[in-house]
Design a protein around this motif. Structure first.
Motif, PDB file in Angstrom:
ATOM      1  N   VAL A 135     -28.479   6.415   4.569  1.00 26.21           N
ATOM      2  CA  VAL A 135     -28.181   7.768   4.087  1.00 26.21           C
ATOM      3  C   VAL A 135     -26.964   8.324   4.829  1.00 26.21           C
ATOM      4  CG1 VAL A 135     -30.590   8.279   3.486  1.00 26.21           C
ATOM      5  CG2 VAL A 135     -29.732   8.838   5.777  1.00 26.21           C
ATOM      6  N   CYS A 178     -27.151  16.235  10.853  1.00 30.56           N
ATOM      7  CA  CYS A 178     -28.357  16.048  10.043  1.00 30.56           C
ATOM      8  C   CYS A 178     -28.206  14.773   9.217  1.00 30.56           C
ATOM      9  CB  CYS A 178     -28.579  17.224   9.107  1.00 30.56           C
ATOM     10  SG  CYS A 178     -28.817  18.801   9.959  1.00 30.56           S
ATOM     11  N   THR A 179     -29.280  14.043   9.081  1.00 25.89           N
ATOM     12  CA  THR A 179     -29.261  12.810   8.304  1.00 25.89           C
ATOM     13  C   THR A 179     -29.937  13.035   6.953  1.00 25.89           C
ATOM     14  OG1 THR A 179     -31.307  12.056   9.346  1.00 25.89           O
ATOM     15  CG2 THR A 179     -29.220  11.349  10.358  1.00 25.89           C
ATOM     16  N   GLY A 180     -29.476  12.270   5.964  1.00 25.79           N
ATOM     17  CA  GLY A 180     -30.057  12.374   4.620  1.00 25.79           C
ATOM     18  C   GLY A 180     -29.840  13.751   4.029  1.00 25.79           C
ATOM     19  N   SER A 181     -30.889  14.306   3.447  1.00 27.98           N
ATOM     20  CA  SER A 181     -30.781  15.618   2.800  1.00 27.98           C
ATOM     21  C   SER A 181     -31.265  16.749   3.701  1.00 27.98           C
ATOM     22  CB  SER A 181     -31.567  15.622   1.489  1.00 27.98           C
ATOM     23  OG  SER A 181     -32.916  15.286   1.724  1.00 27.98           O
ATOM     24  N   ALA A 182     -31.545  16.473   4.968  1.00 30.00           N
ATOM     25  CA  ALA A 182     -32.006  17.514   5.900  1.00 30.00           C
ATOM     26  C   ALA A 182     -30.918  18.570   6.090  1.00 30.00           C
ATOM     27  CB  ALA A 182     -32.382  16.903   7.240  1.00 30.00           C
ATOM     28  N   SER A 241     -33.913   8.243  12.148  1.00 26.81           N
ATOM     29  CA  SER A 241     -34.480   9.108  11.111  1.00 26.81           C
ATOM     30  C   SER A 241     -33.509   9.270   9.949  1.00 26.81           C
ATOM     31  CB  SER A 241     -34.795  10.493  11.696  1.00 26.81           C
ATOM     32  OG  SER A 241     -35.247  11.347  10.666  1.00 26.81           O
ATOM     33  N   THR A 242     -34.053   9.236   8.744  1.00 30.61           N
ATOM     34  CA  THR A 242     -33.222   9.418   7.551  1.00 30.61           C
ATOM     35  C   THR A 242     -33.377  10.815   6.961  1.00 30.61           C
ATOM     36  OG1 THR A 242     -34.960   8.478   6.170  1.00 30.61           O
ATOM     37  CG2 THR A 242     -33.243   6.970   6.954  1.00 30.61           C
ATOM     38  N   GLY A 243     -33.963  11.743   7.734  1.00 31.04           N
ATOM     39  CA  GLY A 243     -34.122  13.110   7.238  1.00 31.04           C
ATOM     40  C   GLY A 243     -34.435  14.095   8.353  1.00 31.04           C
TER      41      GLY A 243
END
Length: 134
Positions: free
Chosen positions: A83, A128-132, A55-57
């Protein structure tokens, strides 16, 4: 005449070298982490893979994977996601603090968690991945 011979030899050598590069086998993935995944290991040198995410988010509790507070923590990692991944800590589950990030393509065989040099790798609660956000 000799210059033409050297030029032809050099051209042939470059063509052979170029074809070898095109046909070269792909490099082995760092730590055995698949492409398109974030991998966290409980041991140094990419041993004891206990977490992978594509997952990226999204955010994940490290305790669900045998990492985080009261454990050896994250001791090595590979981020094959496009990310960043951010590790987070909270003392009350309301106020979260970013302890560090893993850049896309980032990896290390030893975070320093076991030596106490970088304790946030042991004391973090979520990743957390990305902007999460947690």
């Amino acid at each position: 005449m000799q210059l033409k011979h050297i030029g032809a030899t050099l051209t042939a050598a470059l063509a052979v070298a170029g074809s070898m590069l095109v046909n070269a086998a792909p490099a082995t993935a760092v730590g055995g982490c698949p492409s398109g995944k974030l991998c966290l290991y409980r041991s140094t040198d990419y041993r004891t893979l206990d977490f992978t995410a594509a997952s990226t988010g999204a955010c994940f509790w490290l305790s669900d994977y045998g990492m985080g507070r009261g454990t050896n923590g994250i001791n090595s990692y590979v981020n094959n996601l496009p990310v960043k991944a951010t590790i987070w800590e909270s003392s009350d589950l309301n106020n979260w603090y970013a302890n560090g990030t893993i850049r896309p393509g980032g990896f290390t065989s030893d975070t320093g968690a076991m030596t106490g040099e970088f304790s946030w790798w042991k004391e973090s609660d979520k990743i957390c991945t990305g902007s999460a956000l947690p």
